[in-house]
Design an enzyme around this catalytic site. Sequence first.
Site, PDB file in Angstrom:
ATOM      1  N   GLY A 278      66.644  -5.092-112.803  1.00 35.69           N
ATOM      2  CA  GLY A 278      65.483  -5.562-112.056  1.00 35.69           C
ATOM      3  C   GLY A 278      65.639  -6.880-111.339  1.00 35.69           C
ATOM      4  O   GLY A 278      64.683  -7.367-110.743  1.00 35.69           O
ATOM      5  N   GLU A 320      71.147  -4.092-117.272  1.00 38.12           N
ATOM      6  CA  GLU A 320      71.395  -2.936-116.402  1.00 38.12           C
ATOM      7  C   GLU A 320      71.108  -3.241-114.932  1.00 38.12           C
ATOM      8  O   GLU A 320      70.215  -2.640-114.337  1.00 38.12           O
ATOM      9  CB  GLU A 320      70.490  -1.777-116.840  1.00 38.12           C
ATOM     10  N   PRO A 321      71.848  -4.138-114.329  1.00 38.28           N
ATOM     11  CA  PRO A 321      71.589  -4.431-112.918  1.00 38.28           C
ATOM     12  C   PRO A 321      72.081  -3.300-112.019  1.00 38.28           C
ATOM     13  O   PRO A 321      73.181  -2.779-112.216  1.00 38.28           O
ATOM     14  CB  PRO A 321      72.409  -5.702-112.671  1.00 38.28           C
ATOM     15  N   ARG A 323      70.506  -2.906-108.249  1.00 44.08           N
ATOM     16  CA  ARG A 323      70.357  -3.535-106.938  1.00 44.08           C
ATOM     17  C   ARG A 323      71.186  -4.821-106.803  1.00 44.08           C
ATOM     18  O   ARG A 323      71.808  -5.046-105.771  1.00 44.08           O
ATOM     19  CB  ARG A 323      68.881  -3.885-106.743  1.00 44.08           C
ATOM     20  N   ARG A 360      62.508   2.560 -97.885  1.00 43.17           N
ATOM     21  CA  ARG A 360      61.934   1.429 -98.616  1.00 43.17           C
ATOM     22  C   ARG A 360      60.883   0.660 -97.824  1.00 43.17           C
ATOM     23  O   ARG A 360      59.931   0.148 -98.378  1.00 43.17           O
ATOM     24  CB  ARG A 360      63.039   0.493 -99.105  1.00 43.17           C
ATOM     25  N   CYS A 391      59.375  11.871 -86.760  1.00 42.57           N
ATOM     26  CA  CYS A 391      58.071  12.151 -86.165  1.00 42.57           C
ATOM     27  C   CYS A 391      56.977  11.565 -87.013  1.00 42.57           C
ATOM     28  O   CYS A 391      56.211  12.290 -87.651  1.00 42.57           O
ATOM     29  CB  CYS A 391      57.889  13.651 -86.026  1.00 42.57           C
ATOM     30  N   GLU A 392      56.916  10.267 -87.061  1.00 41.92           N
ATOM     31  CA  GLU A 392      55.997   9.592 -87.966  1.00 41.92           C
ATOM     32  C   GLU A 392      55.883   8.153 -87.506  1.00 41.92           C
ATOM     33  O   GLU A 392      56.913   7.479 -87.340  1.00 41.92           O
ATOM     34  CB  GLU A 392      56.631   9.644 -89.365  1.00 41.92           C
ATOM     35  N   TYR A 421      69.332   1.846-103.300  1.00 37.01           N
ATOM     36  CA  TYR A 421      68.126   2.649-103.084  1.00 37.01           C
ATOM     37  C   TYR A 421      67.912   3.053-101.624  1.00 37.01           C
ATOM     38  O   TYR A 421      66.780   3.297-101.223  1.00 37.01           O
ATOM     39  CB  TYR A 421      66.888   1.917-103.640  1.00 37.01           C
TER      40      TYR A 421
END
Length: 463
Positions: A278, A320-321, A323, A360, A391-392, A421
């Site tokens: 985290g 537990e890294p 990112r 993200r 298309c958004e 991610y």
Amino acid sequence: MSRSAHPAGPRYADVLPEGHYTAPPADLNSLDSRVWSQTVERTQDGAVAVGGLDVRKIAEEFGTPAYVMDETDFRARCRAWRDAFGQDADVFYAGKAFLSRAVVRWLYEEGLNLDVCSGGELATALAAGMPAERIALHGNNKSNEEIHRAVEAGVGRIVLDSFQEIARVAHAAERLGRRQPVQIRVTVGVEAHTHEFIATAHEDQKFGLALAEGQAAEAVRRVLRLDSLELIGIHSHIGSQIFDMAGFEVSARRVVGLLTQIRDEHGIELPEIDLGGGLGIAYTPEDDPREPHEIAKSLGDIVTRECEVAGLAVPRLSVEPGRAIVGPTAFTLYEVGTLKELEGLRTYVSVDGGMSDNIRTALYDAEYSVALVSRASAAEPMLSRVVGKHCESGDIVVRDAFLPADLAPGDLLAVPATGAYCRSMASNYNHALRPPVIAVRDGEARTILRRETEEDLLRLDVG
Ligand code: LLP
């Protein structure tokens, strides 16, 4: 850095959203080392290189969009975490951030362990030769098949997430004649200061067993009654993209509190605690992440202190890294397509990817930086929004950024800090083909995950 006054003209001044952009950087060609991986540099002719390779050459050879990963930087980050935590702790890389066989081999070579949270991640880890005892299996709803495969492979730990799972893992271990090492994941009731969808330790959510409710203590009782399970420790993960260490301190304190309660009730001292991942990274130069050695010291000190107070032997610590290791190591390389200028407001810069390779921004309102990388430019800064080709209208990659006003179709842009991610959450929306991951090291580039093809899509479509 101070927020700028509206750079827009009077026509749009009242509709321009506040707060997403800062004043343009003094030099649009400069590359801030906080958001770019360590071998990225602007070369003499103005283009950007990574690992000694010109991005134009990478685009020519591998196409765009592409995730370009700096292997040297990845390995250096692994070593920084390994060295910071030392011999008395374990670093488990969280594979959900990004996983491929090449990455598993780098982790293995650099002395890291691996956290997986699905059968697919487990299969990738084993296929790349990661020893099973260095793998941890997570997940709030592991299937019986995933549990069976993990026990059969001999994974070093399964992190139990619910009462039901205690029985299911015990059953699989019995059937296979194993004694499976397990940890219990607890929710410690910390509100991590991050986006709601990536905060995980407050109690009103799906993960783990609540400490405050007594569920965690009850789970411990049940696990200790089962011969096929070996309770090795307690696990807590409080969320993601966190900068403030205070939440980890509270978490460590509460986990040690549970260890004390277990000693008092059962007369045993559990040998391990895992404080999860985290840790935040810099997506823009305004972000100020902690270094691994600061994190290691802070967590190590608090665990030691709390254990001394409780009269417990200091357990082996693990983290537990995901990112923080892979995030900063990659950028996404895009080619500029159409440009739409709204005079006095901003210019929409469309690139050849979008929310299918980086969800993200749309999902978490994440902020990113962006730079023109195929050449330098002396043009004025232009307030831009980098958007994809889907298309958004929410298909935004970088909400607000300054790019040179002479930007033109065919230019290459790079969005840094997309290693975590982005590929792992990529989709085939609009039948987009998920981009490749290109690893660069010492002047050489190789594909570690190839680009999807239309044949790949059609192969799934069985008529
Ligand atoms: N350990 C556990 C048990 C986790 O659930 C996670 C992330 C990690 C470790 C690694 O967290 P990291 O160090 O990478 O922050 N998709 C979101 C992030 C979701 C994280 C889920 N769990 C995002 O793009 O921000």
